[in-house]
Enzyme design. Structure first.
Site, PDB file in Angstrom:
ATOM      1  N   GLU A 293       0.788  -1.325  -0.026  1.00  0.00           N
ATOM      2  CA  GLU A 293       0.029   0.007  -0.031  1.00  0.00           C
ATOM      3  C   GLU A 293       0.990   1.191   0.048  1.00  0.00           C
ATOM      4  OE1 GLU A 293      -4.105  -1.485   2.212  1.00  0.00           O
ATOM      5  OE2 GLU A 293      -2.534  -0.710   3.489  1.00  0.00           O
ATOM      6  N   ASP A 367      -8.650  -8.564   3.874  1.00  0.00           N
ATOM      7  CA  ASP A 367      -8.458  -7.585   4.743  1.00  0.00           C
ATOM      8  C   ASP A 367      -9.374  -7.137   5.761  1.00  0.00           C
ATOM      9  OD1 ASP A 367      -7.050  -5.168   6.004  1.00  0.00           O
ATOM     10  OD2 ASP A 367      -7.793  -3.906   4.575  1.00  0.00           O
ATOM     11  N   GLU A 395     -12.671  -1.684  11.837  1.00  0.00           N
ATOM     12  CA  GLU A 395     -12.214  -0.991  10.821  1.00  0.00           C
ATOM     13  C   GLU A 395     -13.488  -1.542   9.533  1.00  0.00           C
ATOM     14  OE1 GLU A 395      -9.155  -0.754   7.016  1.00  0.00           O
ATOM     15  OE2 GLU A 395      -8.698  -1.857   8.597  1.00  0.00           O
TER      16      GLU A 395
END
Length: 701
Positions: A293, A367, A395
């Site tokens: 990332e 993820d 998240e």
């Protein structure tokens, strides 16, 4: 007169140990409120009249202080500390090299009128002291006080994604608890409370900064700040670790390169590690996010993950430190499958990593989704220690507004069968080293802790911190047992209320899956912030950050074909799983759209079409939240009023957002299915365009 009487009653309440202050959540599960029930009070009061401690050290002192605080709170009477045993009601801390426990394990048992906490090391005595208090807090009878336990993994790590400026990436409970600008001169009392909480559940490692690391943590200024934290944590058996920026030799070292094979770079890291250990003698080691990332790494210099990890491990060679190298690495490939990336990056290097390196693997291949199959790396790198990475911070689970008890998610992964050595080769056995004989083992949890008074934003977020620690210590514990422990230690000991709240906990994760990503849908959350639904997202900085990349809905059906006819990600698993998940009819419904592009008219096991079942799952998720609201309301009289009101208000937010998810996804996917919502389900009272506008507003900055 009435006012005077009220003041007198208030004073009496305080003097006898009562409190008019509401429970703000600060004490976590270490509340030690007085036990109710005459019979149990008598039994405990006669069993625990003194604490016997014959030696003095910082760690033993911590254990003794905790025992004294806990027993006096639970019993309502003073419990003295003495050096000599009386033979009646003594709690004896006893080091015994012959105990059949590991180096951090403990044995608690009754011997006559005494309670013995025995261990090989002072760490064991510390953990055993918390173990005894947990037994009493959860109202377990003295007849069951025969506990022998040792941790199943060596490194039990809490990863903080905290930044030097006080922000927390993916943190939803305020700012960082680390006050970097005040350290090292000012030691916030909260650091000690943090250490107590972690020690009570066996966490022995803390990574204090974000994996998207700032090189500033490699400067002497910040190393002395970290030292101040290490000094607080040390008596609680906790070592500090740092996330490192791979280009630190360039960023703060003055070098022109960070190439891991450059001798000058290697020397810089050797000297830096030596400096760190001169400041923090028991420093734990490094965590590295590299070439992921946008973060820099060895591949920037045409080197491999092995080159980067082994360079750092060699710098650690003279010391008792490790390198945790994260496997969350994937390239932007519009024609590929991100599911396969971790395996493709790391499997070829099995057996090439330095013995001090552990490869840290997220529980699933994408993820931290509400539900994922386990990462195919587990079981496929027998010569490389793989440590688990879970995410406590929510998240992808509604942040701190949604009640989602995560232990069932953790257990689902740990109990999954890899089949790499036949049936029963679970992910947990990979992680604890028993399957492949790893000499180093570990588990990491991404922290949900912040500066909010109650630590985790949502009060029930504390249960996920607690559950992670308990499972890192012993992955065989059940989600139900852990939930009951936390509820009794934190919310209430009233039996009916405990049962009701436990029911809420055990249904909450499945409810979230149903109103967010049922039947194997995944990664359809809001862009960047990952909040709320955005299944229509088709453009982003890279293709695998869009929703269409994952759900692949069209006029024929929905889902990602990962079989031989698609990306063939299934080839990364053992043959038994390929045979099961590769056949549409054999695939568990929870993984259906993870592995197959399924026709809207496909008949499910219950006779409904896929489209109908998708609708019922979304509506069922909302119904589950409504049931959670009713259940929570029913325990109002058994839970602190302020805390109850806090959770109740968040449940209302959760209901509103579950409806948002339901309407957004059903209306959006209906544009492909062209099928009606089943007649017995109420139709959304807003249009898809209205919902898209709501999401657009959320995305504004």
């Amino acid at each position: 007169m009435r006012r005077s009487l009220a003041l007198v009653l208030l004073l009496v309440s305080v003097l006898v140990g009562g409190s008019t202050r509401a429970d703000d959540g600060y004490r976590l599960w270490l509340k030690y409120d007085r036990i109710q029930g005459a019979a149990l009070q008598r039994a405990y009061a006669t069993a625990f009249t003194a604490i016997v401690n014959t030696e003095s050290s910082p760690m033993r002192q911590v254990a003794v202080e905790e025992l004294q605080t806990g027993l006096q709170g639970l019993l309502g009477t003073k419990v003295p500390v003495q050096k000599q045993a009386s033979g009646k009601g003594d709690v004896v801390l006893q080091l015994n090299a012959q105990e059949q426990v590991g180096q951090e394990g403990y044995h608690i048992y009754r011997k006559g009128n005494q309670t013995i906490i025995a261990a090989k090391t002072e760490k064991g005595l510390l953990y055993g002291s918390f173990g005894l208090l947990r037994h009493l807090q959860t109202l377990r009878p003295l007849s069951e006080l025969n506990i022998t336990t040792s941790p199943k993994v060596q490194y039990r790590v809490l990863n903080h994604w905290d930044n030097p400026n006080g922000t927390v990436e993916r943190g939803y409970a305020g700012s960082s608890i680390w006050k970097w600008y005040d350290l090292p001169q000012v030691i916030d009392p909260r650091y000690k409370e943090y250490a107590r909480a972690n020690a009570s559940i066996g966490i022995n490692a803390t990574v204090v900064n974000n994996v998207n690391a700032s090189a500033r943590f490699m400067t002497a200024e910040y190393l002395h700040k970290v030292k101040a934290l290490a000094d607080v944590f040390r008596p609680y058996g906790i070592r500090v670790y740092l996330s490192v920026r791979f280009t630190a030799p360039r960023n703060v070292g003055g070098l022109s390169t960070a190439d891991p094979l450059d001798p000058a770079v290697q020397q810089w890291w050797n000297e830096k590690v030596k400096e760190i250990y001169s400041i923090i003698p028991d420093f734990g080691g490094f965590v590295v996010k590299a070439n992921s990332e946008g973060e820099p790494g060895p591949q920037d210099y045409n080197r491999t993950h092995v080159d980067g990890a082994n360079m750092l491990a060699k710098a650690m060679a003279p010391y008792d430190g490790i390198v945790m190298w994260r496997a969350f690495v994937y390239k932007a490939d519009p024609n590929g499958d991100r599911y396969k990336a971790g395996y493709e990056e790391f499997k070829p290097f099995d057996g090439q990593f330095d013995p001090k390196v552990l490869v840290q693997v997220k529980n699933g291949p994408i993820d931290f989704q509400p539900r994922e199959p386990f990462s195919p790396l587990f079981g496929q790198m027998p010569q490389t220690p793989l440590m688990m990475e879970f995410q406590l911070t929510q998240e992808y689970l509604g942040f701190a507004t949604h009640l989602v008890y995560e232990a069932p998610l953790f257990k689902e992964t740990l109990d999954s069968d890899t089949y790499v050595k036949g049936p029963g080769s679970t992910v947990a056995e990979v992680v604890d080293g028993s399957l492949h004989g790893y000499t180093r083992t570990g588990m990491a949890g991404v922290s949900n802790i912040g500066s909010d008074r109650n630590w985790t934003g949502h009060p029930v977020g504390q249960a996920n911190w607690y559950a992670y620690g308990r499972l890192a210590w012993d992955h065989t514990l059940s989600s139900e047992q852990i939930a009951e422990e936390w509820i009794k230690m934190t919310l209430t000991r009233q039996p009916q209320a405990v049962a009701t709240i436990k029911s809420i906990f055990m249904e909450s994760r499945e409810a979230a899956v149903n109103y967010m990503t049922p039947l194997g849908l995944h990664h359809i959350m809001g862009e960047s912030i990952h909040y709320g639904p955005q299944p229509w997202l088709e453009k982003s900085q890279r293709p695998d950050w869009t929703s269409l990349y994952y759900h692949r809905a069209d006029a024929q059906g929905i889902g990602f074909d990962r079989t031989k006819t698609g990306s063939n990600a299934l080839s990364q698993y053992a043959p038994e799983l390929q045979q099961q998940w590769g056949v549409l009819e054999n695939t568990p419904e929870k993984y259906l759209l993870w592995f197959h592009h399924v026709s809207w008219s496909y008949k499910m096991d219950n006779g409904r079409t896929l489209w109908e079942e998708l609708c019922y799952r979304y509506y069922g998720g909302v119904n589950s939240v409504e049931q959670m609201i009713r259940q929570w309301d029913s325990v109002k009289g058994s839970v602190d009023p302020e805390l109850h009101a806090d959770v109740a208000s968040r449940l209302q937010i959760q209901k509103r957002e579950a409806e948002w998810w339901r309407d957004a996804c059903v209306l959006y996917f209906q544009t492909y299915s062209k099928r009606p919502i089943p007649d017995d389900l109420p139709k959304p009272d807003r249009t898809l365009e209205e919902i898209k506008e709501l999401v657009r507003i959320y995305q504004l900055r």
